[in-house]
Design a protein around this motif. Structure first.
Motif, mmCIF file in Angstrom:
data_model
loop_
_atom_site.group_PDB
_atom_site.id
_atom_site.type_symbol
_atom_site.label_atom_id
_atom_site.label_comp_id
_atom_site.label_asym_id
_atom_site.label_seq_id
_atom_site.Cartn_x
_atom_site.Cartn_y
_atom_site.Cartn_z
ATOM 1 N N ARG A 90 0.833 -1.181 0.000
ATOM 2 C CA ARG A 90 0.000 0.000 0.000
ATOM 3 C C ARG A 90 0.882 1.250 0.000
ATOM 4 N NH1 ARG A 90 -4.148 0.604 4.784
ATOM 5 N NH2 ARG A 90 -4.215 2.817 4.569
ATOM 6 N N PRO A 91 0.593 2.223 -0.847
ATOM 7 C CA PRO A 91 1.434 3.417 -0.858
ATOM 8 C C PRO A 91 1.240 4.219 0.429
ATOM 9 C CG PRO A 91 -0.405 3.666 -2.381
ATOM 10 C CD PRO A 91 -0.450 2.268 -1.841
ATOM 11 N N ARG A 92 2.309 4.813 0.848
ATOM 12 C CA ARG A 92 2.252 5.611 2.074
ATOM 13 C C ARG A 92 1.756 7.021 1.733
ATOM 14 N NH1 ARG A 92 7.469 3.988 5.593
ATOM 15 N NH2 ARG A 92 7.205 1.763 5.385
ATOM 16 N N THR A 93 0.587 7.396 2.241
ATOM 17 C CA THR A 93 -0.002 8.709 1.948
ATOM 18 C C THR A 93 -0.183 9.538 3.203
ATOM 19 O OG1 THR A 93 -2.220 7.802 2.135
ATOM 20 C CG2 THR A 93 -1.238 7.868 -0.075
ATOM 21 N N ARG A 94 0.230 9.013 4.309
ATOM 22 C CA ARG A 94 -0.008 9.743 5.554
ATOM 23 C C ARG A 94 0.711 11.086 5.582
ATOM 24 N NH1 ARG A 94 1.604 5.497 9.797
ATOM 25 N NH2 ARG A 94 2.445 4.432 8.016
ATOM 26 N N GLY A 95 1.895 11.193 5.139
ATOM 27 C CA GLY A 95 2.660 12.440 5.161
ATOM 28 C C GLY A 95 2.145 13.454 4.152
ATOM 29 N N TYR A 96 1.591 12.962 3.051
ATOM 30 C CA TYR A 96 1.108 13.873 2.024
ATOM 31 C C TYR A 96 -0.125 14.644 2.476
ATOM 32 C CZ TYR A 96 4.368 11.819 -1.261
ATOM 33 O OH TYR A 96 5.495 11.414 -1.896
ATOM 34 N N ILE A 97 -0.942 14.069 3.258
ATOM 35 C CA ILE A 97 -2.143 14.756 3.736
ATOM 36 C C ILE A 97 -1.754 15.952 4.600
ATOM 37 C CG2 ILE A 97 -4.181 14.538 5.191
ATOM 38 C CD1 ILE A 97 -4.421 11.659 4.219
ATOM 39 N N LEU A 98 -0.804 15.771 5.470
ATOM 40 C CA LEU A 98 -0.331 16.873 6.305
ATOM 41 C C LEU A 98 0.305 17.957 5.439
ATOM 42 C CD1 LEU A 98 0.125 18.081 9.085
ATOM 43 C CD2 LEU A 98 2.252 16.784 9.219
ATOM 44 N N PHE A 99 1.104 17.548 4.466
ATOM 45 C CA PHE A 99 1.748 18.512 3.569
ATOM 46 C C PHE A 99 0.710 19.306 2.782
ATOM 47 C CE2 PHE A 99 3.514 19.468 -0.666
ATOM 48 C CZ PHE A 99 4.483 20.396 -0.274
ATOM 49 N N GLU A 100 -0.318 18.648 2.262
ATOM 50 C CA GLU A 100 -1.366 19.326 1.513
ATOM 51 C C GLU A 100 -2.129 20.299 2.395
ATOM 52 O OE1 GLU A 100 -3.654 16.135 -0.038
ATOM 53 O OE2 GLU A 100 -2.314 15.780 -1.739
ATOM 54 N N LEU A 101 -2.369 19.940 3.639
ATOM 55 C CA LEU A 101 -3.063 20.811 4.572
ATOM 56 C C LEU A 101 -2.237 22.072 4.851
ATOM 57 C CD1 LEU A 101 -5.486 21.231 6.437
ATOM 58 C CD2 LEU A 101 -4.181 20.071 8.223
ATOM 59 N N VAL A 102 -0.951 21.903 5.099
ATOM 60 C CA VAL A 102 -0.078 23.054 5.350
ATOM 61 C C VAL A 102 -0.005 23.943 4.118
ATOM 62 C CG1 VAL A 102 2.324 23.718 5.797
ATOM 63 C CG2 VAL A 102 1.252 21.932 7.172
ATOM 64 N N LEU A 103 0.098 23.350 2.956
ATOM 65 C CA LEU A 103 0.163 24.114 1.708
ATOM 66 C C LEU A 103 -1.131 24.894 1.480
ATOM 67 C CD1 LEU A 103 1.862 24.738 -0.802
ATOM 68 C CD2 LEU A 103 0.754 22.798 -1.908
#
Length: 137
Positions: free
Chosen positions: A10-23
């Motif tokens: 499974r691809p790891r998407t946990r960090g991307y959600i936080l990054f998208e929120l900050v952006l």
């Protein structure tokens, strides 16, 4: 035997959600700051226009009071205590010639100077009007 482990990772998407929120929050904050700056500039401009209007109305009122006075009393000074604007009037005799060559007498140039200070910046406005004041018998 152990059951087979699922071979698809499974691809790891946990960090991307936080990054998208900050952006997204950063873009929103920049947009809000830009709008706030534009609103502040609009308010400053409105205040300057309001100040100019107050000065113009004051000069017109001062002129209306002066034009009915005799010539000797037309040179005067008045300070508006509400806005801190000082109005000063002076008269100067004019020598105007008509197209036929005759000289118009009893013509004067009435100058009204409005001096004020707004946010530490001095402002000086002038109104020049030609008036006819016949000699009093």
């Amino acid at each position: 035997m152990r059951p087979a482990v699922h071979s698809l990772k499974r691809p790891r998407t946990r960090g991307y959600i936080l990054f998208e929120l900050v952006l997204a929050l950063t873009i929103f904050a920049i947009a809000v700051l830009g709008l706030a700056k534009a609103l502040n500039q609009a308010l400053e401009t409105a205040n300057l226009f309001r100040r100019d209007q107050i000065i113009r109305i004051g000069m017109r009122n001062f002129f209306e009071e002066l034009r009915n006075k005799p010539l000797a009393k037309m040179s005067t000074t008045y300070t508006d205590p509400t806005y801190g604007i000082t109005y000063t009037s002076t008269t100067e005799a004019l020598s105007l010639k008509t197209t036929s060559g005759s000289v118009l007498s009893d013509m004067y140039k009435l100058s009204i100077h409005a001096t004020s200070s707004f946010d530490g910046v001095e402002q000086d406005d002038t109104l020049d009007v030609y008036v006819y004041k016949p000699a009093q018998p």
